[in-house]
Scaffold this motif. Structure first.
Motif, PDB file in Angstrom:
ATOM      1  N   THR A 135       3.071   2.041  -3.930  1.00 28.34           N
ATOM      2  CA  THR A 135       2.245   2.155  -3.752  1.00 28.34           C
ATOM      3  C   THR A 135       1.560   2.870  -4.207  1.00 28.34           C
ATOM      4  O   THR A 135       1.427   4.361  -5.280  1.00 28.34           O
ATOM      5  CB  THR A 135       0.794   0.933  -4.640  1.00 28.34           C
ATOM      6  OG1 THR A 135       1.431  -0.387  -4.227  1.00 28.34           O
ATOM      7  CG2 THR A 135       0.365   0.829  -6.021  1.00 28.34           C
ATOM      8  N   GLU A 136       1.249   3.991  -3.107  1.00 26.60           N
ATOM      9  CA  GLU A 136       0.130   5.003  -3.178  1.00 26.60           C
ATOM     10  C   GLU A 136       1.674   6.665  -3.264  1.00 26.60           C
ATOM     11  O   GLU A 136       1.261   7.159  -3.815  1.00 26.60           O
ATOM     12  CB  GLU A 136      -0.148   5.461  -1.627  1.00 26.60           C
ATOM     13  CG  GLU A 136      -1.186   4.398  -1.121  1.00 26.60           C
ATOM     14  CD  GLU A 136      -2.158   4.171  -0.092  1.00 26.60           C
ATOM     15  OE1 GLU A 136      -0.708   4.932   0.537  1.00 26.60           O
ATOM     16  OE2 GLU A 136      -2.970   3.398   0.495  1.00 26.60           O
ATOM     17  N   GLU A 185      -1.928   0.642 -14.949  1.00 24.45           N
ATOM     18  CA  GLU A 185      -2.037  -0.193 -15.934  1.00 24.45           C
ATOM     19  C   GLU A 185      -1.435  -1.379 -16.699  1.00 24.45           C
ATOM     20  O   GLU A 185      -0.643  -1.215 -16.446  1.00 24.45           O
ATOM     21  CB  GLU A 185      -3.126   0.938 -16.786  1.00 24.45           C
ATOM     22  CG  GLU A 185      -3.951   1.839 -16.643  1.00 24.45           C
ATOM     23  CD  GLU A 185      -4.050   2.872 -17.445  1.00 24.45           C
ATOM     24  OE1 GLU A 185      -4.350   2.720 -18.401  1.00 24.45           O
ATOM     25  OE2 GLU A 185      -4.412   4.257 -17.143  1.00 24.45           O
ATOM     26  N   ARG A 236       0.897  -1.348   0.036  1.00 28.89           N
ATOM     27  CA  ARG A 236       0.246  -0.140  -0.020  1.00 28.89           C
ATOM     28  C   ARG A 236       0.401   1.330  -0.031  1.00 28.89           C
ATOM     29  O   ARG A 236       0.626   2.258  -1.044  1.00 28.89           O
ATOM     30  CB  ARG A 236      -0.674  -0.079   0.849  1.00 28.89           C
ATOM     31  CG  ARG A 236      -2.103  -1.368   1.263  1.00 28.89           C
ATOM     32  CD  ARG A 236      -2.567  -1.093   2.625  1.00 28.89           C
ATOM     33  NE  ARG A 236      -4.018  -1.979   2.072  1.00 28.89           N
ATOM     34  CZ  ARG A 236      -3.708  -2.602   3.283  1.00 28.89           C
ATOM     35  NH1 ARG A 236      -2.425  -3.058   4.042  1.00 28.89           N
ATOM     36  NH2 ARG A 236      -4.970  -3.855   3.693  1.00 28.89           N
ATOM     37  N   ASP A 249      -4.602  -9.291  -4.582  1.00 26.16           N
ATOM     38  CA  ASP A 249      -4.975  -7.794  -3.611  1.00 26.16           C
ATOM     39  C   ASP A 249      -3.962  -6.892  -4.572  1.00 26.16           C
ATOM     40  O   ASP A 249      -4.532  -5.796  -3.946  1.00 26.16           O
ATOM     41  CB  ASP A 249      -4.403  -9.110  -2.057  1.00 26.16           C
ATOM     42  CG  ASP A 249      -5.237  -8.953  -1.691  1.00 26.16           C
ATOM     43  OD1 ASP A 249      -6.374  -9.216  -1.751  1.00 26.16           O
ATOM     44  OD2 ASP A 249      -5.162  -9.880  -0.668  1.00 26.16           O
ATOM     45  N   ASN A 255      -5.097  -4.876  -6.915  1.00 27.77           N
ATOM     46  CA  ASN A 255      -6.058  -4.473  -6.625  1.00 27.77           C
ATOM     47  C   ASN A 255      -5.618  -3.108  -5.639  1.00 27.77           C
ATOM     48  O   ASN A 255      -6.073  -2.011  -6.493  1.00 27.77           O
ATOM     49  CB  ASN A 255      -7.459  -4.802  -5.755  1.00 27.77           C
ATOM     50  CG  ASN A 255      -7.881  -5.948  -6.802  1.00 27.77           C
ATOM     51  OD1 ASN A 255      -8.211  -6.075  -7.669  1.00 27.77           O
ATOM     52  ND2 ASN A 255      -8.771  -6.778  -5.777  1.00 27.77           N
ATOM     53  N   ILE A 256      -4.154  -3.139  -5.328  1.00 24.25           N
ATOM     54  CA  ILE A 256      -3.799  -1.391  -4.809  1.00 24.25           C
ATOM     55  C   ILE A 256      -3.460  -1.210  -5.738  1.00 24.25           C
ATOM     56  O   ILE A 256      -3.566   0.565  -6.051  1.00 24.25           O
ATOM     57  CB  ILE A 256      -3.114  -2.450  -3.864  1.00 24.25           C
ATOM     58  CG1 ILE A 256      -3.291  -3.161  -2.580  1.00 24.25           C
ATOM     59  CG2 ILE A 256      -2.013  -1.346  -3.340  1.00 24.25           C
ATOM     60  CD1 ILE A 256      -2.627  -3.508  -1.849  1.00 24.25           C
ATOM     61  N   ASN A 299      -4.298  -1.490  -9.222  1.00 21.27           N
ATOM     62  CA  ASN A 299      -5.246  -0.593 -10.488  1.00 21.27           C
ATOM     63  C   ASN A 299      -5.983   0.119  -9.332  1.00 21.27           C
ATOM     64  O   ASN A 299      -6.220   1.383 -10.485  1.00 21.27           O
ATOM     65  CB  ASN A 299      -6.353  -2.501 -10.195  1.00 21.27           C
ATOM     66  CG  ASN A 299      -7.398  -1.464 -11.433  1.00 21.27           C
ATOM     67  OD1 ASN A 299      -6.901  -1.216 -12.562  1.00 21.27           O
ATOM     68  ND2 ASN A 299      -8.166  -1.916 -10.752  1.00 21.27           N
ATOM     69  N   ASN A 300      -6.319   0.174  -8.067  1.00 24.39           N
ATOM     70  CA  ASN A 300      -6.760   1.245  -7.054  1.00 24.39           C
ATOM     71  C   ASN A 300      -5.800   2.746  -7.314  1.00 24.39           C
ATOM     72  O   ASN A 300      -6.567   4.301  -7.330  1.00 24.39           O
ATOM     73  CB  ASN A 300      -7.565   1.741  -6.329  1.00 24.39           C
ATOM     74  CG  ASN A 300      -8.657   0.441  -6.026  1.00 24.39           C
ATOM     75  OD1 ASN A 300      -9.252  -0.045  -6.880  1.00 24.39           O
ATOM     76  ND2 ASN A 300      -8.407  -0.796  -5.019  1.00 24.39           N
ATOM     77  N   ASN A 301      -4.434   2.626  -7.293  1.00 24.77           N
ATOM     78  CA  ASN A 301      -3.911   3.304  -7.550  1.00 24.77           C
ATOM     79  C   ASN A 301      -3.383   4.107  -8.982  1.00 24.77           C
ATOM     80  O   ASN A 301      -2.111   4.839  -9.264  1.00 24.77           O
ATOM     81  CB  ASN A 301      -3.014   3.428  -6.552  1.00 24.77           C
ATOM     82  CG  ASN A 301      -2.734   3.608  -5.220  1.00 24.77           C
ATOM     83  OD1 ASN A 301      -2.726   4.443  -4.753  1.00 24.77           O
ATOM     84  ND2 ASN A 301      -3.240   2.272  -4.720  1.00 24.77           N
TER      85      ASN A 301
END
Length: 292
Positions: A237-238, A272, A234, A261, A264-265, A267-269
């Protein structure tokens, strides 16, 4: 005692301790004899071993009986065809991580990377330097920054860079994830083509259940990834968006049940073209995405 008798004796002694007792004995015996090729052992099974060498081997076997990993006992581990010095305080390089390194190398032979004068790569979590040094060795136009919060890791990483003749391509920097990017003037404007990490990813409550040679000897801060094991994924990536070039690559090694998981982390940040690579056992082991 002959080499044959030694292998049989100590393999039997370690049979209740190790999943690979014969291999452990052979690695330690080669170290004692100053040999690097296991073929030497098999070609000299009837050779008598001097008493002082046998005593040295016995001490190693006794350490192994206490659960100490063979890599720490002999002081080295092979990774990506290179030799790495290891000691307690750094994570022992593992074959699974070669999948991550090989994928980064494959990316860097693509035309857009191959034609670059410099590929700027950041490895977060130096450890023994296995990822950093291997990438510097195999990617001729690759230049690396290697971050770690551990002074021991940075020291060992530098030693392995020197031993593998890539020290001029790597800068080792003390950093808590990206903290050095804000603290060092020389890094404030730098952005990377590739950010790679094999972060701590074991769930906190799982660590006490691990094998003795892992939980009692390998560094805790290189293992524990928070309650769900995803804390570092998290955070990295963030924060990575500030330090990665457009079209740049973010690549991770992940635990056996974490690929979805981490996907998804990412992808949400805003990452692509995310994809997953399996290890040789068919387990999802690497997750890679692009920052477009």
């Amino acid at each position: 005692m002959t080499i044959r008798e030694i292998i049989l004796k100590f393999t039997n002694e370690l049979s209740d301790i190790s999943d690979t007792p014969r291999l452990d004995v052979e690695v330690m015996l080669m170290n004692v004899l100053g040999k690097v090729d296991k073929l030497y052992l098999h070609m000299n099974l009837n050779k008598e071993i001097e008493k002082e060498l046998l005593e040295k081997l016995q001490k190693m076997v006794n350490e192994r009986k206490l659960g100490r990993p063979v890599a720490y006992i002999v002081g080295n581990r092979e990774f990506m065809g290179l030799d790495f010095y290891v000691q307690e305080g750094v994570l022992i390089p593992r074959p699974d991580t070669e999948i991550l390194v090989e994928e980064i190398i494959n990316i860097c032979v693509e035309e857009e990377y191959r034609k670059k004068e410099r590929i700027e790569i950041l490895d977060i979590g130096t450890g023994s330097g296995a990822i950093t040094v291997s990438l510097a060795h195999y990617i001729k136009n690759g230049f690396l920054k290697s971050f770690d919060i551990s002074d021991i890791a940075l020291k060992i990483g530098k030693k392995n860079a020197i031993d593998n003749s890539v020290e001029d391509k790597i800068e080792f920097i003390k950093s808590d994830v990206f903290s050095a990017m804000e603290e060092k003037d020389s890094l404030k404007e730098l952005k990377f083509d590739i950010i790679v990490s094999n972060p701590p990813y074991i769930k906190k409550d799982v660590i006490p259940t691990l094998h003795t040679q892992v939980k009692d000897f390998e560094p805790y801060n290189a293992l524990e990834g928070g309650v769900d094991g995803l804390d570092f994924y998290r955070k990295i990536t963030e924060e990575s968006s500030k330090y990665i070039k457009k079209g740049g690559v973010l690549a991770y090694e992940v635990g056996h049940d974490q690929a979805e998981d981490v996907y998804n982390i990412m992808n949400n940040n805003g990452f692509e073209k995310i994809y997953i690579k399996k290890d040789l056992a068919g387990i999802d082991r690497v997750v890679i995405g692009l920052k477009l």
